[in-house]
Design an enzyme around this catalytic site. Structure first.
Site, PDB file in Angstrom:
ATOM      1  N   GLY A  51       0.821  -1.208   0.000  1.00 56.47           N
ATOM      2  CA  GLY A  51       0.000   0.000   0.000  1.00 56.47           C
ATOM      3  C   GLY A  51       0.847   1.247   0.000  1.00 56.47           C
ATOM      4  O   GLY A  51       1.896   1.310   0.668  1.00 56.47           O
ATOM      5  N   GLY A  56       1.179   3.987   4.062  1.00 57.01           N
ATOM      6  CA  GLY A  56       2.198   3.178   3.404  1.00 57.01           C
ATOM      7  C   GLY A  56       3.337   3.986   2.832  1.00 57.01           C
ATOM      8  O   GLY A  56       4.519   3.618   2.980  1.00 57.01           O
ATOM      9  N   HIS A 277     -20.903   8.383   5.994  1.00 56.68           N
ATOM     10  CA  HIS A 277     -20.592   9.815   5.902  1.00 56.68           C
ATOM     11  C   HIS A 277     -21.860  10.576   5.531  1.00 56.68           C
ATOM     12  O   HIS A 277     -22.562  10.209   4.588  1.00 56.68           O
ATOM     13  CB  HIS A 277     -19.516  10.038   4.837  1.00 56.68           C
ATOM     14  CG  HIS A 277     -18.839  11.372   4.924  1.00 56.68           C
ATOM     15  ND1 HIS A 277     -19.508  12.559   4.685  1.00 56.68           N
ATOM     16  CD2 HIS A 277     -17.567  11.720   5.217  1.00 56.68           C
ATOM     17  CE1 HIS A 277     -18.665  13.562   4.829  1.00 56.68           C
ATOM     18  NE2 HIS A 277     -17.480  13.072   5.162  1.00 56.68           N
ATOM     19  N   ARG A 341     -20.290  12.450  12.576  1.00 54.54           N
ATOM     20  CA  ARG A 341     -20.847  11.882  11.350  1.00 54.54           C
ATOM     21  C   ARG A 341     -21.972  10.889  11.599  1.00 54.54           C
ATOM     22  O   ARG A 341     -22.944  10.850  10.854  1.00 54.54           O
ATOM     23  CB  ARG A 341     -19.717  11.206  10.555  1.00 54.54           C
ATOM     24  CG  ARG A 341     -18.728  12.197  10.009  1.00 54.54           C
ATOM     25  CD  ARG A 341     -17.548  11.525   9.354  1.00 54.54           C
ATOM     26  NE  ARG A 341     -16.684  12.542   8.741  1.00 54.54           N
ATOM     27  CZ  ARG A 341     -15.559  12.275   8.103  1.00 54.54           C
ATOM     28  NH1 ARG A 341     -15.164  11.008   7.993  1.00 54.54           N
ATOM     29  NH2 ARG A 341     -14.837  13.234   7.575  1.00 54.54           N
ATOM     30  N   LEU A 452      -6.505  11.147   7.988  1.00 60.37           N
ATOM     31  CA  LEU A 452      -5.204  11.597   7.503  1.00 60.37           C
ATOM     32  C   LEU A 452      -4.222  11.697   8.667  1.00 60.37           C
ATOM     33  O   LEU A 452      -3.041  11.362   8.534  1.00 60.37           O
ATOM     34  CB  LEU A 452      -5.333  12.944   6.803  1.00 60.37           C
ATOM     35  CG  LEU A 452      -6.339  13.016   5.645  1.00 60.37           C
ATOM     36  CD1 LEU A 452      -6.281  14.384   4.965  1.00 60.37           C
ATOM     37  CD2 LEU A 452      -6.089  11.916   4.634  1.00 60.37           C
TER      38      LEU A 452
END
Length: 648
Positions: A51, A56, A277, A341, A452
């Protein structure tokens, strides 16, 4: 049948690597106690990384720069095409630039609360600590974060929190961060410390003497089945949201790398925890193969509403204010449109179920920027969200500067994944798992802009400080393709491929995938029930049996063959889907993204049962035809009080 007819309970499991003591000292304590590898010895050690997304690519770049011999794999034609590039809204960090009360502890608290008290305190605190280093790293790489007028980095708010801690680059944050990690990766490729294998898909894990020692990969262009060895293996292969067929994930996203490892002995934790989401473009027809995410950052300035009247089909601009229901602001006055969410998604489903949804089929709600444009001016809105507005207009043909966007919840992220300890090592020694592929940091629900953060934290800062503790015992015995375990793994892959190609059924792989997705969305989606999940398990079992009897895979192995690629992925999804439903069935509580109809408060909110379910559900593969084994890791909270989550 009772839910226990679907699984057996095994021995409990605990994280042996997690340090004790004050929570703000645990990561430093673990880094110091972990064994080191001196620079000369690193050149003798090898690592395989599957990945090239944020987790990765950052791990490969960092380990390569440290001097290890790294071999990296991705199924795309470039590492830059990893799905991290699709993330839009931002990345969290507890810098407190806005001086609005943020801190490492508050980020830790918000994340534990947002995950509905189903994540580990130690892991989440480490993530919050590391967040402040990530931003400095990315700025040094040249990531073009948005800046305020005076030149300082800008922040915006995100769902589930009351401070502004999200750093962003317009609506392309994932793309810009991935380019930064990609540049670092390419630097190491040029230096010779990283060898890159594009258009390769991992199809099997090689385990020798109980340790992960390599992978079997298929060259997707030539069909060649290759054997690769190393002293350790890192999986950074992303999540499994495409089990639902329709999701915001890229079409190629799959579970095969982690599922093959699961079948070899790696525990799979909390598979039922999937995130819906709230801000996606609604489905527009049966022909669709994926859905498009509209960044959660839009909820900063956009207001969400539906008509108060059932069946009010007027142009939204013609509906007066007193006939609009800004339902999130009404139900959750403290957080308003910035609730987490899972809360926002269920609220949208509820108003649509009441018959007040908008657009085709009544499956949509409005996200309206009229107030923001009037308050800030169109040019300011364009500067913050312009590329997202352009994307929406290209897809729908509607101008969101003039007409409210229509949005509806869709499958987006998976909090479940392979079980890992504090070092990010799975239950197979030598197999490490980073980013969305592991389960470790988000509990039952991920706060926006934390994916992230976790990917880069794992790759740049956590894994490089923990994998050395394992590698310090290497280099391990050299093995080659003649080793019995390598031969067996390769034969398993080739036999599976031959089986796919020999089946001359009547149905396409996509038709099975779509049917599985419909079952998962209907019975294991935003709301689950005992009756529905029991039905889903039987439907999936019947579908899997039909798949192996009636699927048709055209072409051959010795060429580019996307039907063959999909067949392997869907076969794994059919096994995973059943485990997700079994996990959801056994967890007789509502928490985060897992909402059981039988477990809700009087006003329809999720109702946890901490006395029974305050644990990680880590599933062991029982073997083909056998029941999976449930192994529980108890969750203990010293620093955050477990209480009913409220955003009102």
């Amino acid at each position: 049948m009772s839910d226990t007819d679907y699984f057996v309970v095994g021995e409990p499991i605990r994280d042996e690597k997690a340090p004790e003591g004050p929570i703000n000292e645990r990561w430093d304590k673990r880094r110091f106690s972990a064994k080191l590898v001196n620079p000369a010895n690193r050149r003798k050690l090898s690592v395989l990384i599957v990945g090239t997304g944020l987790a990765g690519a950052s791990a490969a770049a960092t380990l390569g720069e440290a001097g290890y011999n790294v071999t990296s794999f991705c199924y795309q034609d470039s590492p830059r095409r990893a799905h991290s590039i699709a993330a839009q809204g931002g990345i969290n960090a507890a810098k407190n630039y806005r001086n609005d009360g943020d801190s490492i502890y508050r980020l830790f608290y918000d994340t534990v609360k947002g995950g509905d008290f189903r994540s580990r305190e130690s892991n989440v605190y480490r993530l919050a600590q590391t967040s402040v280093e990530i931003i400095d790293q990315c700025v040094a790489q040249g990531v073009p974060f948005a800046r305020e007028y005076g030149g300082l980095l800008d922040n915006r708010s995100f769902g589930g929190v009351q401070v502004s801690r999200t750093f962003y680059a317009r609506g392309q944050t994932g793309q810009q961060l991935l380019i930064g990690a990609y540049q670092a990766l390419e630097r190491q490729i040029a230096a010779g410390t990283v060898k890159m294998n594009t258009r390769h898909e991992m199809l099997e894990l090689i385990v020798v003497d109980g340790k992960a020692r390599g992978i079997i990969a298929r060259d997707m262009i030539t069909g060649e089945i290759e054997t690769h060895f190393a002293d350790a293996v890192v999986l950074a292969s992303g999540g499994y949201g495409n089990v639902f067929f329709l999701s915001t994930n890229a079409m190629g996203c799959n579970v095969t790398a982690t599922w093959r490892a699961h079948r070899k002995g790696a525990l799979f934790a909390n598979p039922c925890y999937t995130q819906i989401h709230p801000t996606c473009i609604p489905v527009s027809g049966d022909y669709q193969s994926k859905l498009t995410l509209m960044s959660e950052s839009l909820r900063n300035d956009g207001r969400i509403w539906v008509p108060k009247q059932h069946g009010d089909t007027r142009d939204p601009r013609q509906i007066p204010e007193d006939k609009r229901d800004y339902y999130l602001e009404r139900i959750y006055p403290s957080f308003g449109n910035l609730v987490p969410r899972d809360i926002a998604s269920r609220a949208a489903k509820n108003v649509c179920d009441e018959g007040r949804g908008v657009g085709p089929g009544g499956l949509g709600v409005y996200l309206d920027f009229a107030d923001a444009i009037q308050r800030m001016g169109r040019s300011t809105v364009e500067a913050k969200y312009g590329n997202l507005f352009d994307m929406y207009q290209r897809i729908t043909g509607e101008n969101p500067y003039e007409v409210p966007m229509r949005i509806y919840p869709a499958v987006h992220y998976t909090m479940g994944g392979l079980w890992v300890d504090y070092d990010l090592q799975s239950t197979i020694p030598g197999l490490f798992v980073t980013g969305e592929a592991n389960f470790s940091d988000h509990g039952a629900n991920r706060l926006g802009a934390s994916a992230l953060m976790q990917g880069l934290a794992d790759g740049y800062f956590v894994l490089p400080n923990t994998i050395n503790d394992y590698l310090a015992n290497g280099p391990f015995e050299k093995i080659d393709e003649s080793h019995p375990e390598a031969v067996a793994a390769k034969e398993q892959v080739t036999s599976r491929i031959e089986t796919f190609l020999s089946l001359q059924g009547s149905r396409t792989v996509d038709s099975f995938h779509k049917e599985l997705g419909n079952i998962m969305w209907e019975y294991c989606g935003m709301e689950r029930s005992e009756e529905g999940l029991t039905k889903a398990i039987e439907l999936i079992r019947n579908l899997r049996e039909e798949f192996w009897r009636d699927v048709k895979v055209l072409g051959t192995n010795d060429e580019l063959n996307q039907a063959l690629e999909k067949a392997g992925r869907v076969a794994d999804f059919l096994e995973l889907g059943e485990l997700m439903c079994i996990d959801a069935l056994h967890r007789r509580e509502s928490c985060g993204g897992h909402f059981r109809a039988e477990s809700q408060t009087e006003d329809g909110e999720a109702l946890r049962h901490d006395d029974e379910f305050a644990y990680v559900a880590a599933w062991e593969f029982g073997g083909d035809g056998n029941k999976p084994v449930l192994r529980k890791e108890d969750l203990e909270y010293e620093y955050v009080e477990m209480k009913q989550r409220s955003y009102k």
